[in-house]
Design a protein around this motif. Structure first.
Motif, PDB file in Angstrom:
ATOM      1  N   ALA A  24     -23.029  60.467  42.760  1.00 40.74           N
ATOM      2  CA  ALA A  24     -23.926  59.765  41.854  1.00 40.74           C
ATOM      3  C   ALA A  24     -24.023  58.288  42.207  1.00 40.74           C
ATOM      4  O   ALA A  24     -24.869  57.572  41.662  1.00 40.74           O
ATOM      5  CB  ALA A  24     -23.469  59.927  40.407  1.00 40.74           C
ATOM      6  N   THR A 162     -25.910  57.147  33.640  1.00 42.56           N
ATOM      7  CA  THR A 162     -24.936  56.849  34.690  1.00 42.56           C
ATOM      8  C   THR A 162     -23.540  57.332  34.356  1.00 42.56           C
ATOM      9  O   THR A 162     -22.714  57.528  35.222  1.00 42.56           O
ATOM     10  CB  THR A 162     -24.922  55.328  34.980  1.00 42.56           C
ATOM     11  N   CYS A 189     -33.232  58.748  38.420  1.00 39.66           N
ATOM     12  CA  CYS A 189     -32.411  58.281  39.532  1.00 39.66           C
ATOM     13  C   CYS A 189     -31.274  59.247  39.859  1.00 39.66           C
ATOM     14  O   CYS A 189     -30.932  59.441  41.016  1.00 39.66           O
ATOM     15  CB  CYS A 189     -31.859  56.901  39.165  1.00 39.66           C
ATOM     16  N   GLN A 190     -30.674  59.851  38.818  1.00 35.87           N
ATOM     17  CA  GLN A 190     -29.500  60.703  39.057  1.00 35.87           C
ATOM     18  C   GLN A 190     -29.780  62.175  38.790  1.00 35.87           C
ATOM     19  O   GLN A 190     -28.859  62.987  38.870  1.00 35.87           O
ATOM     20  CB  GLN A 190     -28.326  60.207  38.205  1.00 35.87           C
ATOM     21  N   SER A 191     -31.020  62.516  38.501  1.00 30.77           N
ATOM     22  CA  SER A 191     -31.354  63.933  38.330  1.00 30.77           C
ATOM     23  C   SER A 191     -32.088  64.496  39.547  1.00 30.77           C
ATOM     24  O   SER A 191     -31.803  65.628  39.972  1.00 30.77           O
ATOM     25  CB  SER A 191     -32.194  64.138  37.066  1.00 30.77           C
ATOM     26  N   GLN A 194     -30.293  66.839  42.329  1.00 31.99           N
ATOM     27  CA  GLN A 194     -29.219  67.727  41.895  1.00 31.99           C
ATOM     28  C   GLN A 194     -29.710  68.854  40.992  1.00 31.99           C
ATOM     29  O   GLN A 194     -28.938  69.726  40.620  1.00 31.99           O
ATOM     30  CB  GLN A 194     -28.085  66.969  41.204  1.00 31.99           C
ATOM     31  N   LYS A 213     -28.736  58.814  46.242  1.00 29.34           N
ATOM     32  CA  LYS A 213     -27.834  59.577  45.379  1.00 29.34           C
ATOM     33  C   LYS A 213     -27.907  61.063  45.724  1.00 29.34           C
ATOM     34  O   LYS A 213     -27.582  61.454  46.836  1.00 29.34           O
ATOM     35  CB  LYS A 213     -28.150  59.278  43.911  1.00 29.34           C
ATOM     36  N   TYR A 214     -28.315  61.874  44.777  1.00 27.81           N
ATOM     37  CA  TYR A 214     -28.244  63.324  45.003  1.00 27.81           C
ATOM     38  C   TYR A 214     -29.235  63.845  46.037  1.00 27.81           C
ATOM     39  O   TYR A 214     -29.089  64.962  46.528  1.00 27.81           O
ATOM     40  CB  TYR A 214     -28.400  64.067  43.678  1.00 27.81           C
ATOM     41  N   ILE A 322     -21.969  65.057  37.079  1.00 29.25           N
ATOM     42  CA  ILE A 322     -21.191  63.844  36.834  1.00 29.25           C
ATOM     43  C   ILE A 322     -20.078  64.160  35.843  1.00 29.25           C
ATOM     44  O   ILE A 322     -20.356  64.627  34.727  1.00 29.25           O
ATOM     45  CB  ILE A 322     -22.087  62.716  36.299  1.00 29.25           C
ATOM     46  N   SER A 370     -18.326  62.534  40.768  1.00 31.54           N
ATOM     47  CA  SER A 370     -19.607  63.237  40.820  1.00 31.54           C
ATOM     48  C   SER A 370     -19.651  64.134  42.044  1.00 31.54           C
ATOM     49  O   SER A 370     -19.532  63.675  43.176  1.00 31.54           O
ATOM     50  CB  SER A 370     -20.767  62.240  40.830  1.00 31.54           C
TER      51      SER A 370
END
Length: 390
Positions: A24, A162, A189-191, A194, A213-214, A322, A370
């Motif tokens: 992450a 986050t 940003c973090q989905s 993943q 990231k992912y 995460i 993560s």
């Protein structure tokens, strides 16, 4: 779909050197991404930057198609931006607010976004209204319904915050935004990378994401999606000769597609690497990546929950890759340093990143581990053993 984990790890040679549970933050790129970036840099050195870009024109254009396939959009709705924060900024600062206008956001909203809210509120007299969380820790839909009135000019939510492991109910939020006619800006940003993310299913009008990231792409890459129906209403906060055309000494025309949010200069090798990373993820299948990531994260949570003195701090009815926790008598930075000395990578989340959430939960800091699809079960065992050794 069954994933070939051994092949994934062969594609990620650094797996042999350390345990990387900081996906992450920045994932380890597969070999094809590294090769794509390095090969283009070598070509720039051999023939020149402009010349190498011209040679790669068709491949660069194809990146827009790859991003569009990834999120269910049209290539004309995609802009390639140097990072997710700048992509989000370009969308947010294109909107117009006045005194009394409301911005609805989440309790777990990320600091960069919230600071932008504060700046615009100070300039315009707009009001920031965090939607309370429900009993699971996600955005409360009933509270959103209560707050959603004619004063609301924007809903801006982070899909996967986050810290905390939760996935906010983006589709349910999108349905409410559409019904109310309110623009919906989703920080993905973090989905993205993943799990499956479909802008039509979600109903967001704007979406920002990063490469590092992912998605397992290069740093310095990201993208912005803007729904075509909203494009003509948004003029970016700054323009150049790529985003607009100078048509007369006193006039200019903004280009009609989402590339109005780009600037002329870009990280060409990185963009090609981003395209390679997206194509790699699409080849694996986002549902398969999600299932693998969720299974690993739940295994890690279960192991941590058995550990004396460790408290898993994840919230949300639906959780992702995460995993956050605290350990009694040891602050998060000390845990990170101790694991790092044993070649295990994690990160630390503090109140500086999600102030409202940390204050509400009364937590000073968290260790964030993560996982990604290329991680494996023996790495979880090694992680837990290393945590126990201190």
């Amino acid at each position: 779909m069954t994933m070939d984990i051994a092949a994934l790890r062969r594609d990620t040679p650094a797996c042999a050197s350390f345990v990387h549970f900081n996906n992450a933050g920045a994932s380890l790129p597969p070999a094809v991404v590294v090769d794509t970036v390095v090969e283009h840099l070598r070509r720039e050195a051999a023939v020149g930057g402009y010349e190498a870009q011209a040679e790669a024109a068709a491949r660069l254009e194809a990146v827009y198609g790859s991003v569009a396939r990834l999120i269910g959009a049209d290539p004309g709705e995609i802009a390639l931006i140097e990072n997710a924060t700048r992509a989000w900024d370009m969308a947010f600062y294109s909107l117009r607010f006045g005194p009394g206008d409301r911005i609805l956001t989440a309790q777990a909203e990320y600091a960069s976004n919230y600071i932008a809210f504060l700046q615009v509120a100070r300039r315009t007299g707009a009001e920031i209204v965090p939607v309370p969380s429900d009993e699971s820790g996600a955005v409360s839909l009933s509270e959103l319904d209560r707050l959603l009135d004619e004063r609301v000019k924007l809903i801006a939510i982070t899909h996967v915050p986050t810290n905390g492991g939760l996935i906010n109910p983006a589709e349910a939020i999108g349905r409410r935004a559409r019904a109310a006619g309110v623009p919906f800006l989703l920080d993905a940003c973090q989905s993205v990378g993943q799990m499956p993310v479909d802008v039509e299913a979600i109903g967001c009008d704007m979406l920002s994401a990063t490469g590092r990231k992912y998605l397992r792409g290069p740093r310095g890459t990201g993208f912005l999606y803007v729904r075509r129906a909203l494009l003509e209403r948004l003029e970016p906060p700054f323009l150049d000769l790529h985003a607009a055309r100078w048509t007369a000494p006193d006039r200019y025309e903004v280009r009609p597609d989402a590339r109005r949010f780009e600037s002329w200069e870009g990280y060409i090798a990185g963009r090609l690497g981003l395209g390679a990373a997206i194509d790699y993820a699409l080849g694996l299948g986002l549902p398969a990546i999600r299932d693998r990531v969720v299974a690993l994260a739940e295994r890690l949570r279960a192991r941590l929950a058995e550990f004396p003195g460790v408290t898993v701090r994840d919230v949300g009815a639906e959780r992702c890759g995460i995993v956050t926790f605290t350990r009694a008598g040891e602050d998060a930075a000390a845990v990170k340093a101790r694991l790092g000395a044993q070649a295990i990578h994690v990160s630390v989340s503090t109140a500086a990143g999600t102030l409202l959430d940390f204050e509400a939960r009364g937590i000073p800091d968290l260790v964030r581990a993560s996982v990604h699809c290329y991680n494996d079960e023996p790495e979880i065992d090694r992680f837990v053993a290393a945590l126990a050794s201190g």
